[in-house]
Scaffold this motif. Sequence first.
Motif, PDB file in Angstrom:
ATOM      1  N   ILE A   1      40.063  81.088  53.793  1.00  0.00           N
ATOM      2  CA  ILE A   1      38.666  80.626  53.779  1.00  0.00           C
ATOM      3  C   ILE A   1      37.800  81.610  52.988  1.00  0.00           C
ATOM      4  O   ILE A   1      37.398  82.649  53.482  1.00  0.00           O
ATOM      5  N   THR A   2      37.580  81.275  51.699  1.00  0.00           N
ATOM      6  CA  THR A   2      36.769  82.111  50.806  1.00  0.00           C
ATOM      7  C   THR A   2      35.889  81.188  49.960  1.00  0.00           C
ATOM      8  O   THR A   2      35.903  79.974  50.121  1.00  0.00           O
ATOM      9  N   GLU A   3      35.179  81.803  48.994  1.00  0.00           N
ATOM     10  CA  GLU A   3      34.382  81.041  48.020  1.00  0.00           C
ATOM     11  C   GLU A   3      35.242  79.974  47.338  1.00  0.00           C
ATOM     12  O   GLU A   3      34.783  78.896  47.008  1.00  0.00           O
ATOM     13  N   PHE A   4      36.502  80.340  47.109  1.00  0.00           N
ATOM     14  CA  PHE A   4      37.499  79.491  46.456  1.00  0.00           C
ATOM     15  C   PHE A   4      37.513  78.107  47.113  1.00  0.00           C
ATOM     16  O   PHE A   4      37.401  77.086  46.453  1.00  0.00           O
ATOM     17  N   GLU A   5      37.627  78.121  48.436  1.00  0.00           N
ATOM     18  CA  GLU A   5      37.695  76.873  49.192  1.00  0.00           C
ATOM     19  C   GLU A   5      36.395  76.077  49.029  1.00  0.00           C
ATOM     20  O   GLU A   5      36.423  74.886  48.747  1.00  0.00           O
ATOM     21  N   HIS A   6      35.231  76.741  49.165  1.00  0.00           N
ATOM     22  CA  HIS A   6      33.945  76.046  49.045  1.00  0.00           C
ATOM     23  C   HIS A   6      33.777  75.474  47.641  1.00  0.00           C
ATOM     24  O   HIS A   6      33.408  74.315  47.469  1.00  0.00           O
ATOM     25  N   LYS A   7      34.090  76.336  46.616  1.00  0.00           N
ATOM     26  CA  LYS A   7      33.936  75.897  45.219  1.00  0.00           C
ATOM     27  C   LYS A   7      34.813  74.674  44.966  1.00  0.00           C
ATOM     28  O   LYS A   7      34.377  73.691  44.381  1.00  0.00           O
ATOM     29  N   MET A   8      36.071  74.748  45.441  1.00  0.00           N
ATOM     30  CA  MET A   8      37.006  73.646  45.213  1.00  0.00           C
ATOM     31  C   MET A   8      36.510  72.353  45.827  1.00  0.00           C
ATOM     32  O   MET A   8      36.555  71.303  45.219  1.00  0.00           O
ATOM     33  N   TYR A   9      35.989  72.446  47.057  1.00  0.00           N
ATOM     34  CA  TYR A   9      35.543  71.246  47.750  1.00  0.00           C
ATOM     35  C   TYR A   9      34.321  70.644  47.045  1.00  0.00           C
ATOM     36  O   TYR A   9      34.285  69.449  46.771  1.00  0.00           O
ATOM     37  N   GLU A  10      33.348  71.525  46.731  1.00  0.00           N
ATOM     38  CA  GLU A  10      32.125  71.044  46.053  1.00  0.00           C
ATOM     39  C   GLU A  10      32.476  70.409  44.715  1.00  0.00           C
ATOM     40  O   GLU A  10      31.976  69.344  44.366  1.00  0.00           O
ATOM     41  N   GLU A  11      33.353  71.089  43.942  1.00  0.00           N
ATOM     42  CA  GLU A  11      33.718  70.559  42.623  1.00  0.00           C
ATOM     43  C   GLU A  11      34.497  69.255  42.742  1.00  0.00           C
ATOM     44  O   GLU A  11      34.325  68.347  41.936  1.00  0.00           O
ATOM     45  N   SER A  12      35.329  69.152  43.791  1.00  0.00           N
ATOM     46  CA  SER A  12      36.120  67.927  43.982  1.00  0.00           C
ATOM     47  C   SER A  12      35.218  66.722  44.216  1.00  0.00           C
ATOM     48  O   SER A  12      35.497  65.622  43.738  1.00  0.00           O
ATOM     49  N   LEU A  13      34.118  66.959  44.927  1.00  0.00           N
ATOM     50  CA  LEU A  13      33.213  65.847  45.219  1.00  0.00           C
ATOM     51  C   LEU A  13      32.519  65.347  43.957  1.00  0.00           C
ATOM     52  O   LEU A  13      32.093  64.199  43.881  1.00  0.00           O
ATOM     53  N   LYS A  14      32.410  66.261  42.942  1.00  0.00           N
ATOM     54  CA  LYS A  14      31.684  65.906  41.711  1.00  0.00           C
ATOM     55  C   LYS A  14      32.593  65.300  40.637  1.00  0.00           C
ATOM     56  O   LYS A  14      32.114  64.866  39.604  1.00  0.00           O
ATOM     57  N   ILE A  15      33.918  65.293  40.863  1.00  0.00           N
ATOM     58  CA  ILE A  15      34.837  64.815  39.818  1.00  0.00           C
ATOM     59  C   ILE A  15      34.545  63.352  39.458  1.00  0.00           C
ATOM     60  O   ILE A  15      34.366  62.506  40.334  1.00  0.00           O
ATOM     61  N   ASP A  16      34.496  63.108  38.130  1.00  0.00           N
ATOM     62  CA  ASP A  16      34.291  61.752  37.646  1.00  0.00           C
ATOM     63  C   ASP A  16      35.651  61.044  37.668  1.00  0.00           C
ATOM     64  O   ASP A  16      36.509  61.318  36.829  1.00  0.00           O
ATOM     65  N   LEU A  17      35.827  60.174  38.659  1.00  0.00           N
ATOM     66  CA  LEU A  17      37.146  59.550  38.849  1.00  0.00           C
ATOM     67  C   LEU A  17      37.313  58.268  38.016  1.00  0.00           C
ATOM     68  O   LEU A  17      38.314  57.575  38.144  1.00  0.00           O
ATOM     69  N   SER A  18      36.333  58.003  37.117  1.00  0.00           N
ATOM     70  CA  SER A  18      36.398  56.747  36.362  1.00  0.00           C
ATOM     71  C   SER A  18      37.614  56.693  35.421  1.00  0.00           C
ATOM     72  O   SER A  18      38.051  55.603  35.048  1.00  0.00           O
ATOM     73  N   LYS A  19      38.153  57.872  35.049  1.00  0.00           N
ATOM     74  CA  LYS A  19      39.322  57.864  34.138  1.00  0.00           C
ATOM     75  C   LYS A  19      40.632  57.639  34.908  1.00  0.00           C
ATOM     76  O   LYS A  19      41.689  57.472  34.298  1.00  0.00           O
ATOM     77  N   ALA A  20      40.573  57.675  36.231  1.00  0.00           N
ATOM     78  CA  ALA A  20      41.799  57.477  37.021  1.00  0.00           C
ATOM     79  C   ALA A  20      41.862  56.024  37.512  1.00  0.00           C
ATOM     80  O   ALA A  20      40.825  55.389  37.715  1.00  0.00           O
ATOM     81  N   ASP A  21      43.079  55.508  37.692  1.00  0.00           N
ATOM     82  CA  ASP A  21      43.211  54.149  38.230  1.00  0.00           C
ATOM     83  C   ASP A  21      42.803  54.144  39.701  1.00  0.00           C
ATOM     84  O   ASP A  21      42.652  55.209  40.321  1.00  0.00           O
ATOM     85  N   LYS A  22      42.665  52.953  40.262  1.00  0.00           N
ATOM     86  CA  LYS A  22      42.128  52.817  41.620  1.00  0.00           C
ATOM     87  C   LYS A  22      43.015  53.487  42.675  1.00  0.00           C
ATOM     88  O   LYS A  22      42.527  54.150  43.597  1.00  0.00           O
ATOM     89  N   VAL A  23      44.338  53.304  42.522  1.00  0.00           N
ATOM     90  CA  VAL A  23      45.269  53.866  43.523  1.00  0.00           C
ATOM     91  C   VAL A  23      45.162  55.396  43.540  1.00  0.00           C
ATOM     92  O   VAL A  23      45.094  56.032  44.604  1.00  0.00           O
TER      93      VAL A  23
END
Length: 311
Positions: A186-208
Motif C-alpha cells: 500500500i503506497t502511492e503506486f497503488e493509489h496512482k494505479m487505481y486513479e489512472e485505471s479509472l481514467k483509461i479510455d477503453l474505447s479502443k478495446a472490445d466490449k468483452v
Amino acid sequence: MNQKVVLITGCSSGIGLALAVRIARDEKKRFMVYATMRNLAKKEALEEAAGCTLGRTLEIKQLDVCDENSIKACVKSLPRVDILISNAGMGMVGPIECQTIDEMKTVMDTNFFGLVRLMKEVLPDMKKRKSGHIVVISSAMGIQGILFNDIYAASKFAVEGFCESLAVQALRFNLNISLIEPGPVITEFEHKMYEESLKIDLSKADKVTADMFHNIYLKNYKQIFESLGQTPEEVAEHTFKMITMKNPPFRHQTNTLYTPMTTMKYADPNGDLPIGTFYKMVFEHDKVFTASFNFLKLLRWRSRKSVTLGK
Ligand SMILES: NC(=O)C1=CN([C@@H]2O[C@H](COP(=O)(O)OP(=O)(O)OC[C@H]3O[C@@H](n4cnc5c(N)ncnc54)[C@H](OP(=O)(O)O)[C@@H]3O)[C@@H](O)[C@H]2O)C=CC1
Ligand SMILES: CC1=C(/C=C/C(C)=C/C=C/C(C)=C/C=O)C(C)(C)CCC1
C-alpha cells in the motif's frame, strides 16, 4: 567506524522512503545512506521521516534512473557504493489496445533500463574491490504475471532475467545480488494505479475486454490490496534483514499470503496450472475467491484490533 555506503533510488515515497529511514536508523549505525530521488522538490516527506538521522546517517541526493548523466554525477559524488538498492519504478495497468508504445517504453526504460544503467555504473568498481551487494526491488509479478499488468510484469521479468544471468558472474567476484519480491504494497503506486485505471479510455478495446477490465480487474483490485497488502515499512524490514545477512539469498518473497499465487509457477513446468487457476478464480469460482479474500480481510482486522487493545 567503517560504515557501509548504501545508495537507494526512488526515495520520495513508498518503499524507497521507508527503506532509507529504516537503514539510516540502524541502532549500530553500520550504514551511511544516500537516499536519492529524481525531483528534489519532493524531499520534504523524507526529511520529515528521517528526523535526526538527516545529515548524520542519511543524506538526500538527486538521481533520475532514466538519465545516465544524473546517475554518473551522483555515483561520482559518493566515496564508493557498498550496497546498491534499486527501488525506483512505476506501474502500468490496462488493456494493451489502450496503451501507446511510447507509454510502454517509459515503463521499460524506468523499471528495466534504469536498473541496467545503475549496474553499469557501480558494478565495475564493486568487481575491482571484490565486495558489494546489489539489492533489487523486483515484484511477485517478476515471477507470475497478472491480468492487465502485461507491460509491468514484462518489465519485472526482464529485471529477473537480467539479475539471474549476472548473479553467476557476480559470484566469481564475491558479490551478492538479491531480488526482493513483494506482492501488493500500500503506497502511492497503488493509489496512482487505481486513479489512472479509472481514467483509461477503453474505447479502443472490445466490449468483452473493457468489461473484464472494469468488472473483474478493477472490482477486485481494492480488495486484493485490503486483504493482502503489506505496508512499505514491512517490505523495508525484510530488505533490511537481507542487507545484514552473511549469505543473503538470491530471491526473497516478502508476503506469505501471496506465495500461493507464485508457487503454482514452480509446480507445473507446462505453465498451465497458474493460468488455468487464475482463469477459474476470476471467471468460474469468483464467489469463493471473493469470500476467501473477505475472510482474510476479517482476520487482519481482528488481529489489528487485538494489537490495539493489547490482547
Ligand atoms: N506498491 C506495490 O504494490 C509494489 C511495488 N513494487 C516495486 O517497488 C518499487 C517502489 O514502488 P512503491 O514504493 O510501491 O511506489 P511509489 O510510487 O511510492 O514509489 C516509486 C518511486 O520511484 C520513483 N521513480 C519513478 N521514476 C523514477 C525515475 N526515472 N528516476 C528516479 N526515481 C523514479 C518515484 O519518484 P517520483 O515521486 O518522482 O515519481 C518514487 O520515488 C517499484 O520498483 C515497484 O515496482 C513491487 C511490488 C509491489
Ligand atoms: C491476485 C489476483 C488478482 C490481482 C492481483 C493484483 C492486483 C496484484 C498486484 C500486485 C502488485 C501491485 C505488484 C507490484 O509489483 C486479480 C487479477 C484481481 C484476480 C485474480 C487474482
